[in-house]
Design a protein around this motif. Sequence first.
Motif, PDB file in Angstrom:
ATOM      1  N   PHE A   1       0.837  -1.203   0.000  1.00 35.47           N
ATOM      2  CA  PHE A   1       0.000   0.000   0.000  1.00 35.47           C
ATOM      3  C   PHE A   1       0.875   1.257   0.000  1.00 35.47           C
ATOM      4  CE2 PHE A   1      -3.746  -2.531   1.502  1.00 35.47           C
ATOM      5  CZ  PHE A   1      -4.684  -2.011   0.619  1.00 35.47           C
ATOM      6  N   GLN A   2       1.916   1.246   0.819  1.00 36.22           N
ATOM      7  CA  GLN A   2       2.794   2.419   0.893  1.00 36.22           C
ATOM      8  C   GLN A   2       3.477   2.681  -0.444  1.00 36.22           C
ATOM      9  OE1 GLN A   2       3.247   4.724   3.304  1.00 36.22           O
ATOM     10  NE2 GLN A   2       4.589   5.769   1.852  1.00 36.22           N
ATOM     11  N   SER A   3       3.855   1.626  -1.157  1.00 32.86           N
ATOM     12  CA  SER A   3       4.549   1.791  -2.432  1.00 32.86           C
ATOM     13  C   SER A   3       3.680   2.454  -3.489  1.00 32.86           C
ATOM     14  CB  SER A   3       5.051   0.437  -2.953  1.00 32.86           C
ATOM     15  OG  SER A   3       3.974  -0.369  -3.422  1.00 32.86           O
ATOM     16  N   ARG A   4       2.356   2.381  -3.311  1.00 31.87           N
ATOM     17  CA  ARG A   4       1.438   2.988  -4.294  1.00 31.87           C
ATOM     18  C   ARG A   4       0.761   4.242  -3.740  1.00 31.87           C
ATOM     19  NH1 ARG A   4       0.534  -1.096  -8.033  1.00 31.87           N
ATOM     20  NH2 ARG A   4       0.028   0.594  -9.467  1.00 31.87           N
ATOM     21  N   LYS A   5       1.197   4.696  -2.569  1.00 32.15           N
ATOM     22  CA  LYS A   5       0.515   5.812  -1.913  1.00 32.15           C
ATOM     23  C   LYS A   5       0.485   7.071  -2.774  1.00 32.15           C
ATOM     24  CE  LYS A   5       0.261   8.464   2.386  1.00 32.15           C
ATOM     25  NZ  LYS A   5       0.242   9.798   1.723  1.00 32.15           N
ATOM     26  N   ALA A   6       1.580   7.340  -3.486  1.00 34.39           N
ATOM     27  CA  ALA A   6       1.607   8.539  -4.334  1.00 34.39           C
ATOM     28  C   ALA A   6       0.523   8.486  -5.410  1.00 34.39           C
ATOM     29  CB  ALA A   6       2.988   8.705  -4.969  1.00 34.39           C
ATOM     30  N   GLU A   7       0.252   7.291  -5.939  1.00 35.12           N
ATOM     31  CA  GLU A   7      -0.804   7.139  -6.945  1.00 35.12           C
ATOM     32  C   GLU A   7      -2.178   7.360  -6.331  1.00 35.12           C
ATOM     33  OE1 GLU A   7      -0.111   3.738  -9.853  1.00 35.12           O
ATOM     34  OE2 GLU A   7       1.445   3.369  -8.346  1.00 35.12           O
ATOM     35  N   PHE A   8      -2.378   6.822  -5.131  1.00 35.28           N
ATOM     36  CA  PHE A   8      -3.652   7.064  -4.458  1.00 35.28           C
ATOM     37  C   PHE A   8      -3.822   8.549  -4.142  1.00 35.28           C
ATOM     38  CE2 PHE A   8      -3.187   2.468  -3.158  1.00 35.28           C
ATOM     39  CZ  PHE A   8      -4.310   2.018  -3.828  1.00 35.28           C
ATOM     40  N   ASP A   9      -2.751   9.183  -3.677  1.00 38.47           N
ATOM     41  CA  ASP A   9      -2.812  10.620  -3.393  1.00 38.47           C
ATOM     42  C   ASP A   9      -3.235  11.393  -4.635  1.00 38.47           C
ATOM     43  OD1 ASP A   9      -1.979  10.220  -0.785  1.00 38.47           O
ATOM     44  OD2 ASP A   9       0.114  10.764  -1.171  1.00 38.47           O
ATOM     45  N   ALA A  10      -2.662  11.030  -5.783  1.00 41.72           N
ATOM     46  CA  ALA A  10      -2.962  11.736  -7.037  1.00 41.72           C
ATOM     47  C   ALA A  10      -4.415  11.554  -7.451  1.00 41.72           C
ATOM     48  CB  ALA A  10      -2.031  11.251  -8.140  1.00 41.72           C
TER      49      ALA A  10
ATOM     50  N   GLY B   1      13.149  -0.721   5.695  1.00 39.10           N
ATOM     51  CA  GLY B   1      13.481   0.597   5.168  1.00 39.10           C
ATOM     52  C   GLY B   1      12.295   1.343   4.589  1.00 39.10           C
ATOM     53  N   VAL B   2      11.085   1.027   5.060  1.00 37.14           N
ATOM     54  CA  VAL B   2       9.866   1.638   4.520  1.00 37.14           C
ATOM     55  C   VAL B   2       9.142   2.408   5.616  1.00 37.14           C
ATOM     56  CG1 VAL B   2       7.599   1.205   3.482  1.00 37.14           C
ATOM     57  CG2 VAL B   2       9.586  -0.163   2.783  1.00 37.14           C
ATOM     58  N   ASP B   3       8.818   3.665   5.343  1.00 43.27           N
ATOM     59  CA  ASP B   3       7.994   4.468   6.240  1.00 43.27           C
ATOM     60  C   ASP B   3       6.528   4.272   5.875  1.00 43.27           C
ATOM     61  OD1 ASP B   3       9.807   5.972   7.980  1.00 43.27           O
ATOM     62  OD2 ASP B   3      10.498   6.936   6.131  1.00 43.27           O
ATOM     63  N   LEU B   4       5.728   3.784   6.810  1.00 40.05           N
ATOM     64  CA  LEU B   4       4.286   3.672   6.594  1.00 40.05           C
ATOM     65  C   LEU B   4       3.668   5.017   6.954  1.00 40.05           C
ATOM     66  CD1 LEU B   4       3.641   0.114   8.096  1.00 40.05           C
ATOM     67  CD2 LEU B   4       4.061   0.745   5.713  1.00 40.05           C
ATOM     68  N   GLU B   5       3.229   5.752   5.941  1.00 34.87           N
ATOM     69  CA  GLU B   5       2.827   7.148   6.122  1.00 34.87           C
ATOM     70  C   GLU B   5       1.330   7.341   6.314  1.00 34.87           C
ATOM     71  OE1 GLU B   5       6.235   9.406   3.539  1.00 34.87           O
ATOM     72  OE2 GLU B   5       4.628   8.406   2.421  1.00 34.87           O
TER      73      GLU B   5
ATOM     74  N   SER C   1      -4.732 -16.232   4.830  1.00 34.52           N
ATOM     75  CA  SER C   1      -3.494 -16.858   4.359  1.00 34.52           C
ATOM     76  C   SER C   1      -2.899 -16.195   3.129  1.00 34.52           C
ATOM     77  CB  SER C   1      -3.742 -18.344   4.057  1.00 34.52           C
ATOM     78  OG  SER C   1      -4.792 -18.479   3.104  1.00 34.52           O
ATOM     79  N   ASN C   2      -3.640 -15.304   2.464  1.00 34.41           N
ATOM     80  CA  ASN C   2      -3.195 -14.790   1.166  1.00 34.41           C
ATOM     81  C   ASN C   2      -3.275 -13.273   1.099  1.00 34.41           C
ATOM     82  OD1 ASN C   2      -4.913 -17.565   0.524  1.00 34.41           O
ATOM     83  ND2 ASN C   2      -2.876 -17.484  -0.378  1.00 34.41           N
ATOM     84  N   GLY C   3      -2.197 -12.673   0.629  1.00 40.29           N
ATOM     85  CA  GLY C   3      -2.127 -11.226   0.550  1.00 40.29           C
ATOM     86  C   GLY C   3      -2.876 -10.656  -0.641  1.00 40.29           C
ATOM     87  N   ARG C   4      -3.247  -9.404  -0.508  1.00 40.79           N
ATOM     88  CA  ARG C   4      -3.963  -8.688  -1.561  1.00 40.79           C
ATOM     89  C   ARG C   4      -3.013  -8.205  -2.655  1.00 40.79           C
ATOM     90  NH1 ARG C   4      -7.231  -5.788   3.332  1.00 40.79           N
ATOM     91  NH2 ARG C   4      -5.221  -6.228   4.287  1.00 40.79           N
ATOM     92  N   GLN C   5      -3.585  -7.906  -3.818  1.00 49.99           N
ATOM     93  CA  GLN C   5      -2.828  -7.304  -4.911  1.00 49.99           C
ATOM     94  C   GLN C   5      -3.191  -5.826  -4.984  1.00 49.99           C
ATOM     95  OE1 GLN C   5      -3.926  -7.730  -9.053  1.00 49.99           O
ATOM     96  NE2 GLN C   5      -1.849  -8.406  -9.561  1.00 49.99           N
ATOM     97  N   ILE C   6      -2.278  -4.973  -4.593  1.00 50.51           N
ATOM     98  CA  ILE C   6      -2.572  -3.547  -4.500  1.00 50.51           C
ATOM     99  C   ILE C   6      -2.809  -2.937  -5.875  1.00 50.51           C
ATOM    100  CG2 ILE C   6      -1.857  -1.379  -3.456  1.00 50.51           C
ATOM    101  CD1 ILE C   6      -2.254  -3.805  -1.522  1.00 50.51           C
ATOM    102  N   ASP C   7      -2.164  -3.468  -6.895  1.00 46.51           N
ATOM    103  CA  ASP C   7      -2.377  -2.968  -8.251  1.00 46.51           C
ATOM    104  C   ASP C   7      -3.849  -3.030  -8.642  1.00 46.51           C
ATOM    105  OD1 ASP C   7      -1.384  -2.116 -10.939  1.00 46.51           O
ATOM    106  OD2 ASP C   7      -2.193  -4.052 -11.524  1.00 46.51           O
TER     107      ASP C   7
END
Length: 213
Positions: A56-65, A93-97, A146-152
Amino acid sequence: METTIGFPQLNAPAPAFDAETTHGRKTLEDYKGKWLILFSHPADFTPVCTTEFIGFQSRKAEFDAMNCELLGLSIDSHHSHNAWILNVKEKFGVDLEFPIIADLNMKVASAYGMIHPGAADTSAVRATFFIDPNGILRAMVYYPMSNGRQIDEFVRLLEAMQTSDANKCATPENWRKGDRVIVPPAATVEEAKARMASGEYECKDFYFCTKEL
């Protein structure tokens, strides 16, 4: 304290909440005028949840936009959330913002139907809710523990819903920005004939017409 498990419904007002988060108290009203993705996870300091929050954090800029805020939730304490956020920073090394709701009394989780006794009595399943700027619940997706989501897919779905709202259209399977959209079926025979002859639309038949935006 006894809680009542809710059954949220699409195209109905999302359940209101007033909850402590890692960014202070947050209410549903705070997000008025913006899209909100509210997502639950079973527990802090678990591997699948860690990958999802990093995703989720890796795509946060896209959600913000796209004028969309992120809000996590689990049935853990405020202190546990803070410790986990620091751990993710240290180990990955990831900040959860984005904020995370501390839902120890399960009030928010129960209102949103995140508690499924068949999965666990005191953990929220992987539920994701899309709430529009008017506070209306527009989509919800559940995953097993048991299974992670696909944020894309969540980025794609949000963009599709916003496109449908702005252009009064629908989107086909796996629609991506720039693809043709589906226009609503013609209301009359005359309108259907005119549409198929106009050249503006690509029609397979009277009920199935697409166009470029």
